[in-house]
Design a protein around this motif. Structure first.
Motif, PDB file in Angstrom:
ATOM      1  N   TRP A  72       0.853  -1.211   0.000  1.00  0.00           N
ATOM      2  CA  TRP A  72       0.000   0.000   0.000  1.00  0.00           C
ATOM      3  C   TRP A  72       0.878   1.247   0.000  1.00  0.00           C
ATOM      4  CZ3 TRP A  72      -0.067   3.757   3.849  1.00  0.00           C
ATOM      5  CH2 TRP A  72      -1.031   4.775   3.673  1.00  0.00           C
ATOM      6  N   LYS A  73       1.929   1.225   0.821  1.00  0.00           N
ATOM      7  CA  LYS A  73       2.822   2.390   0.932  1.00  0.00           C
ATOM      8  C   LYS A  73       3.529   2.657  -0.394  1.00  0.00           C
ATOM      9  CE  LYS A  73       6.502   4.195   3.896  1.00  0.00           C
ATOM     10  NZ  LYS A  73       7.429   3.885   5.007  1.00  0.00           N
ATOM     11  N   PHE A 116      -7.460   0.307  -6.292  1.00  0.00           N
ATOM     12  CA  PHE A 116      -6.571   0.784  -5.221  1.00  0.00           C
ATOM     13  C   PHE A 116      -7.327   1.698  -4.257  1.00  0.00           C
ATOM     14  CE2 PHE A 116      -3.623   3.755  -3.271  1.00  0.00           C
ATOM     15  CZ  PHE A 116      -2.742   2.866  -2.671  1.00  0.00           C
ATOM     16  N   LYS A 117      -8.232   2.493  -4.777  1.00  0.00           N
ATOM     17  CA  LYS A 117      -9.019   3.376  -3.905  1.00  0.00           C
ATOM     18  C   LYS A 117      -9.816   2.578  -2.894  1.00  0.00           C
ATOM     19  CE  LYS A 117      -9.506   7.290  -7.100  1.00  0.00           C
ATOM     20  NZ  LYS A 117     -10.428   8.017  -8.007  1.00  0.00           N
ATOM     21  N   ASP A 138      -7.354   1.317  -0.370  1.00  0.00           N
ATOM     22  CA  ASP A 138      -6.939   2.495   0.399  1.00  0.00           C
ATOM     23  C   ASP A 138      -7.993   2.873   1.434  1.00  0.00           C
ATOM     24  OD1 ASP A 138      -5.053   4.789   0.703  1.00  0.00           O
ATOM     25  OD2 ASP A 138      -6.807   5.944   0.079  1.00  0.00           O
ATOM     26  N   SER A 197       0.666   3.833  -3.079  1.00  0.00           N
ATOM     27  CA  SER A 197      -0.108   5.041  -2.758  1.00  0.00           C
ATOM     28  C   SER A 197       0.340   6.269  -3.544  1.00  0.00           C
ATOM     29  CB  SER A 197      -0.050   5.305  -1.245  1.00  0.00           C
ATOM     30  OG  SER A 197      -0.874   6.397  -0.919  1.00  0.00           O
ATOM     31  N   GLU A 208      -1.740   8.321  -6.644  1.00  0.00           N
ATOM     32  CA  GLU A 208      -2.124   9.698  -6.350  1.00  0.00           C
ATOM     33  C   GLU A 208      -1.890  10.589  -7.558  1.00  0.00           C
ATOM     34  OE1 GLU A 208       0.011  10.923  -2.911  1.00  0.00           O
ATOM     35  OE2 GLU A 208      -1.223   9.757  -1.516  1.00  0.00           O
ATOM     36  N   TRP A 261      -8.038   0.239   4.265  1.00  0.00           N
ATOM     37  CA  TRP A 261      -6.845   0.372   5.122  1.00  0.00           C
ATOM     38  C   TRP A 261      -6.975   1.568   6.065  1.00  0.00           C
ATOM     39  CZ3 TRP A 261      -2.889  -1.977   7.119  1.00  0.00           C
ATOM     40  CH2 TRP A 261      -1.770  -1.272   7.557  1.00  0.00           C
ATOM     41  N   LYS A 262      -7.387   2.700   5.522  1.00  0.00           N
ATOM     42  CA  LYS A 262      -7.519   3.906   6.358  1.00  0.00           C
ATOM     43  C   LYS A 262      -8.645   3.765   7.376  1.00  0.00           C
ATOM     44  CE  LYS A 262      -5.449   7.090   3.020  1.00  0.00           C
ATOM     45  NZ  LYS A 262      -5.670   8.141   2.012  1.00  0.00           N
ATOM     46  N   SER A 310      -6.778   1.992 -10.653  1.00  0.00           N
ATOM     47  CA  SER A 310      -6.889   3.137  -9.755  1.00  0.00           C
ATOM     48  C   SER A 310      -8.109   3.006  -8.846  1.00  0.00           C
ATOM     49  CB  SER A 310      -6.982   4.434 -10.567  1.00  0.00           C
ATOM     50  OG  SER A 310      -7.120   5.547  -9.721  1.00  0.00           O
TER      51      SER A 310
END
Length: 256
Positions: free
Chosen positions: A2-3, A25-26, A29, A6, A10, A32-33, A22
């Motif tokens: 993820w790191k 991944f969102k 993301d 990211s 972006e 994860w958040k 994309s």
């Protein structure tokens, strides 16, 4: 994972060219958040790990990230296939360029890896047109035709740069050869020193060899080898004299 991904997704340029990845991944993301915010809010390990089906979410996220990375590798391979010199760049370097595709100057820091001995391109500040190139030794060669990278993919306008680079060097070499007398009548009738200083170093080197070969053949056929040897010595002595006149580093390299 993820790191690593990211900052890549972006970038609007990457997101636009890989819309499905994309969006995937969102979702990862967001999961994860959400997990991190939830964990920070309750500050209890057991509760944080059992409130939601975290294990299943993480498995799904890992699977999604693996798939995204595989698609990213395919994307980079596609770019390298379109412009073979991208194979000289690492994945991170290539992503650095592609993530800032609209910023032509972004390529400058990677240029030496893409084109041997080319330090940077001459980019017009306002129009962003590419006007020429500088060697590592800061020798400048102006392109015969400016290149406009606007509204083009990076691999497309860099392919144009490569083609124009070859054309310009070829024309510069041709100019240097044509600027040299066809026949070696007399060293006094041709200011060879000015010719040496007037053209790019490689063109002087190759142009000299083309003319030297022709002149040696002529001297052999006309049995004037001794006369020609004397003429070459005169040329060398003249070069020695201008080398004492405080020339630039590039001109000294050319003469040497």
């Amino acid at each position: 994972n993820w790191k690593y991904l990211s900052p890549i997704f972006e970038s609007p340029d990457i997101a636009r060219q890989m819309p499905q990845e994309s969006n995937n991944f969102k979702r990862v993301d967001a999961n994860w958040k959400h997990t991190m915010n939830h964990t920070k809010a309750i500050l209890n390990v057991k509760k944080a790990c059992t409130d939601d089906p975290i294990l299943e979410k993480f498995k799904e996220s890992n699977k999604a990230l693996d798939n995204i990375q595989a698609k990213l590798r395919d994307y980079l391979e596609k770019k390298r296939s379109a412009f073979g010199r991208f194979y000289f760049l690492s994945d991170d370097d290539l992503l650095s360029i592609l993530s800032q595709a609209k910023d032509v100057d972004r390529v400058q820091e990677h240029l030496r890896k893409v084109f041997e001995s080319i330090d940077r391109l001459d980019i017009e500040v306002n129009s962003k047109k590419i006007l020429g190139m500088f060697s590592v030794e800061k020798e400048y060669v102006k392109y015969n035709r400016p290149i406009d990278p606007g509204h083009k993919q990076v691999e497309d306008w860099m392919s144009e740069v490569e083609r124009e680079m070859k054309k310009t060097v070829r024309e510069s070499l041709k100019d240097a050869i044509l600027d040299y007398p066809d026949t070696f009548a007399s060293v006094n009738n041709f200011d060879r020193n000015n010719w040496v200083l007037r053209h790019p170093g490689q063109c002087v080197l190759n142009g000299s060899q083309v003319r030297w070969t022709a002149e040696v053949e002529t001297a052999i056929n006309t049995k004037t080898l001794e006369e020609y040897a004397n003429a070459l010595n005169i040329q060398l002595n003249k070069l020695i004299k201008i080398e004492r006149k405080g020339l630039s580093k590039n001109h000294l390299i050319t003469i040497e």
